[in-house]
Design a protein around this motif. Structure first.
Motif, short mmCIF file in Angstrom:
data_model
loop_
_atom_site.label_atom_id
_atom_site.label_comp_id
_atom_site.label_asym_id
_atom_site.label_seq_id
_atom_site.Cartn_x
_atom_site.Cartn_y
_atom_site.Cartn_z
N MET A 1 25.57 63.70 40.96
CA MET A 1 26.61 62.98 40.15
C MET A 1 26.18 61.72 39.53
O MET A 1 25.81 61.04 40.26
N SER A 2 26.36 61.46 38.35
CA SER A 2 26.09 59.93 37.63
C SER A 2 27.09 59.19 38.06
O SER A 2 28.32 59.28 38.71
N ALA A 3 26.71 57.63 38.25
CA ALA A 3 27.47 56.41 38.68
C ALA A 3 28.27 56.17 37.38
O ALA A 3 28.21 56.32 36.43
N ILE A 4 29.41 55.64 37.82
CA ILE A 4 30.32 55.18 36.84
C ILE A 4 29.73 53.90 36.38
O ILE A 4 29.34 53.08 36.90
N ARG A 5 29.59 53.89 35.10
CA ARG A 5 29.14 52.60 34.33
C ARG A 5 29.87 51.49 34.30
O ARG A 5 31.03 51.53 33.96
N LYS A 6 29.33 50.35 34.64
CA LYS A 6 29.93 49.20 33.94
C LYS A 6 29.91 48.70 32.73
O LYS A 6 28.57 48.48 32.45
N VAL A 7 30.65 48.54 31.84
CA VAL A 7 30.70 48.24 30.44
C VAL A 7 30.97 47.09 30.07
O VAL A 7 32.07 46.68 30.32
N ASP A 8 30.14 46.34 29.44
CA ASP A 8 30.50 44.86 29.12
C ASP A 8 31.09 45.01 27.55
O ASP A 8 30.26 45.33 26.79
N CYS A 9 32.33 44.87 27.62
CA CYS A 9 33.05 44.98 26.12
C CYS A 9 32.32 44.04 25.40
O CYS A 9 32.59 44.42 23.89
N ARG A 10 31.53 42.88 25.44
CA ARG A 10 31.03 42.25 24.34
C ARG A 10 29.58 42.42 24.11
O ARG A 10 29.11 42.04 23.05
N SER A 11 28.98 43.66 24.79
CA SER A 11 27.72 43.88 24.53
C SER A 11 27.55 44.46 23.05
O SER A 11 28.66 45.33 22.90
N HIS A 12 26.54 44.57 22.36
CA HIS A 12 26.34 45.51 21.19
C HIS A 12 26.12 47.13 21.62
O HIS A 12 26.32 47.58 20.61
N ALA A 14 28.02 48.45 23.84
CA ALA A 14 29.42 48.60 24.68
C ALA A 14 29.91 50.15 24.24
O ALA A 14 30.26 51.04 25.10
N CYS A 15 29.96 50.46 22.95
CA CYS A 15 30.53 51.67 22.58
C CYS A 15 29.68 52.86 23.08
O CYS A 15 30.14 53.83 23.68
N THR A 16 28.50 52.64 23.01
CA THR A 16 27.34 53.64 23.44
C THR A 16 27.51 53.94 25.00
O THR A 16 27.57 54.85 25.40
N GLU A 17 27.53 52.90 25.73
CA GLU A 17 27.53 52.70 27.24
C GLU A 17 28.90 53.43 27.69
O GLU A 17 28.80 54.09 28.60
N PHE A 18 30.09 53.12 27.11
CA PHE A 18 31.35 53.64 27.49
C PHE A 18 31.52 55.17 26.96
O PHE A 18 31.76 55.67 28.06
N ASN A 19 30.88 55.66 25.75
CA ASN A 19 30.91 57.04 25.75
C ASN A 19 30.08 57.92 26.71
O ASN A 19 30.42 58.70 27.05
N ALA A 20 29.08 57.13 27.06
CA ALA A 20 28.10 57.81 27.91
C ALA A 20 28.83 58.17 29.28
O ALA A 20 28.71 58.97 29.97
N THR A 25 31.05 60.92 33.64
CA THR A 25 31.85 60.84 34.93
C THR A 25 33.50 61.02 34.70
O THR A 25 34.04 61.14 35.42
N GLY A 26 33.68 60.88 33.33
CA GLY A 26 35.23 60.74 32.84
C GLY A 26 35.69 59.40 33.27
O GLY A 26 36.95 59.13 32.90
N PHE A 27 34.95 58.31 33.31
CA PHE A 27 35.54 56.94 33.79
C PHE A 27 34.40 56.05 33.35
O PHE A 27 33.58 56.35 33.04
#
Length: 180
Positions: A1-12, A14-20, A25-27
């Motif tokens: 199982m993949s780890a839940i990602r920590k997404v920095d909302c100010r990162s360029h 962020a959108c890609t990391e959030f969706n991934a 993981t669903g989170f």
């Protein structure tokens, strides 16, 4: 199982990391989202005190009791929902807020919860926009069939609810199994 990602909302990215993270993981854990955790804690502290007063003051409890049409207002422990697969009510009380619903008087609580609610709704809209950018053609077609061109259109401010929870102190010897 993949780890839940920590997404920095100010990162360029962020959108890609959030969706991934959602796909894997669903989170996702959001950082730098613009909502100060101290502010959230302050709202909960203020409302915990207010909810304790409501529970002990019959006239206030009656005044703020949940509205049966809009379902806003105060829900005492005896009206809390029953968790899935449980047979007893949860041991909690809460106040449900809607953008156009009832709110306590300024002498009872500050407007901070309303302001936090507004900011969290805007963050939710931003996240829905990020999810929308990741939709494939089939998912976009499903939205079009419902006359929706962008997932952010599904966020209806008048139907968005914020629930402020308070878990009161309890005597373990009096609590039923599954209640806590």
């Amino acid at each position: 199982m993949s780890a839940i990602r920590k997404v920095d909302c100010r990162s360029h990215t962020a959108c890609t990391e959030f969706n991934a993270s959602l796909l894997d993981t669903g989170f996702a854990v959001l950082t730098n989202h613009g909502i100060d955790p101290g502010r959230i804690n302050g709202v909960y502290s203020e409302w915990s005190a207010f909810l304790r007063i409501l529970a002990k003051t019959p006239s206030l409890k009656k005044y703020y009791m949940r509205n049966l049409e809009r379902f806003d207002g105060y829900f005492p422990c005896e009206l809390a929902e029953v968790a899935k697969n449980a047979s007893v009510r949860d041991l909690k009380q809460y106040f449900q807020l809607y953008h156009n619903g009832r709110y306590p008087k300024p002498t009872e609580v500050s407007l901070e919860a309303q302001e936090l609610f507004n900011d969290m709704t805007l963050l939710g809209k931003k996240l829905l926009g990020w999810i929308n950018t990741n939709f494939n053609t089939l998912e976009q077609e499903k939205l079009k069939q419902q006359d929706i061109t962008n997932l952010t259109e599904t966020l209806r401010v008048e139907r968005t609810m914020m629930r402020i929870l308070h878990y009161p102190a309890y005597d373990p010897s009096t609590v039923q199994p599954g209640q806590v």
